[in-house]
Design a protein around this motif. Structure first.
Motif, short mmCIF file in Angstrom:
data_model
loop_
_atom_site.label_atom_id
_atom_site.label_comp_id
_atom_site.label_asym_id
_atom_site.label_seq_id
_atom_site.Cartn_x
_atom_site.Cartn_y
_atom_site.Cartn_z
N LEU A 36 0.72 -1.19 0.13
CA LEU A 36 0.15 -0.10 -0.02
C LEU A 36 0.93 1.25 0.04
O LEU A 36 0.52 2.24 -0.61
N ILE A 37 2.04 1.26 0.65
CA ILE A 37 2.71 2.27 0.64
C ILE A 37 3.42 2.57 -0.71
O ILE A 37 3.54 3.77 -1.19
N GLY A 38 3.85 1.17 -1.15
CA GLY A 38 4.42 1.49 -2.77
C GLY A 38 3.18 2.08 -3.60
O GLY A 38 3.70 2.92 -4.56
N ALA A 39 2.17 1.56 -3.54
CA ALA A 39 0.98 2.20 -4.35
C ALA A 39 0.61 3.59 -4.15
O ALA A 39 0.41 4.45 -5.20
N LEU A 40 0.85 4.06 -2.91
CA LEU A 40 0.46 5.51 -2.58
C LEU A 40 1.75 6.42 -3.24
O LEU A 40 1.62 7.51 -3.73
N VAL A 41 3.01 5.87 -3.15
CA VAL A 41 4.33 6.46 -3.67
C VAL A 41 4.09 6.64 -5.29
O VAL A 41 4.15 7.66 -5.61
N SER A 42 3.63 5.59 -5.86
CA SER A 42 3.51 5.52 -7.30
C SER A 42 2.47 6.64 -7.81
O SER A 42 2.48 7.18 -8.76
N CYS A 43 1.34 6.49 -7.00
CA CYS A 43 0.12 7.18 -7.39
C CYS A 43 0.54 8.73 -7.26
O CYS A 43 0.11 9.72 -8.09
N ILE A 44 1.28 9.07 -6.06
CA ILE A 44 1.71 10.68 -6.20
C ILE A 44 2.61 10.82 -7.08
O ILE A 44 2.55 11.80 -7.77
N ALA A 45 3.50 10.10 -7.54
CA ALA A 45 4.36 10.38 -8.52
C ALA A 45 3.75 10.25 -9.85
O ALA A 45 4.33 11.34 -10.94
N PHE A 46 2.74 9.67 -10.05
CA PHE A 46 2.09 9.77 -11.53
C PHE A 46 1.36 11.16 -11.57
O PHE A 46 1.62 11.82 -12.51
N VAL A 47 0.81 11.57 -10.35
CA VAL A 47 0.21 12.77 -10.43
C VAL A 47 1.17 14.16 -10.65
O VAL A 47 0.83 14.96 -11.49
N ILE A 48 2.31 13.88 -10.04
CA ILE A 48 3.16 15.19 -10.08
C ILE A 48 4.09 14.80 -11.48
O ILE A 48 5.20 15.62 -11.64
N ALA A 49 3.79 13.64 -12.18
CA ALA A 49 4.55 13.44 -13.37
C ALA A 49 6.21 13.19 -13.17
O ALA A 49 7.09 13.67 -13.76
N ASN A 50 6.61 12.46 -12.12
CA ASN A 50 7.92 12.18 -11.84
C ASN A 50 8.06 10.46 -12.02
O ASN A 50 7.79 9.67 -11.17
N SER A 51 8.94 10.19 -13.18
CA SER A 51 9.03 8.68 -13.48
C SER A 51 9.83 8.01 -12.41
O SER A 51 9.66 6.81 -11.99
#
Length: 87
Positions: A36-51
């Motif tokens: 869940l922590i990994g999914a949260l990190v990925s979701c936030i990164a997706f929103v701010i467009a940080n690959s």
């Protein structure tokens, strides 16, 4: 006449009254929490467009799977040796 409704093979009996456990173990909960922590990190990164951060979140998800597997092998899974009450 064959049964087209998908009858089960006689060698695979389904026991509906059997308790499945649903993964209630320290290994399962730790695995899910890390994922869940990994999914949260990925979701936030997706929103701010940080690959790079997005892929870091994916790596965290994979680490969660590995940690859960290692904990299960160490006896912290459902029915594991570390969870038996032998007092």
């Amino acid at each position: 006449m064959s049964n087209a409704s998908g009858s089960q093979d006689s060698t695979k009996a389904v026991l509906h009254g059997e308790d499945l456990g649903h993964g209630n173990s320290p290994a399962a909960w730790t695995c899910v929490f890390i994922m869940l922590i990994g999914a949260l990190v990925s979701c936030i990164a997706f929103v701010i467009a940080n690959s790079p951060i997005f892929w870091a979140g994916i790596v965290i998800i994979a680490i969660g799977l590995i940690v859960g597997w290692v904990m299960r092998r160490a006896g912290y899974g459902v029915g594991g040796s570390k969870l038996n009450n032998t007092h």
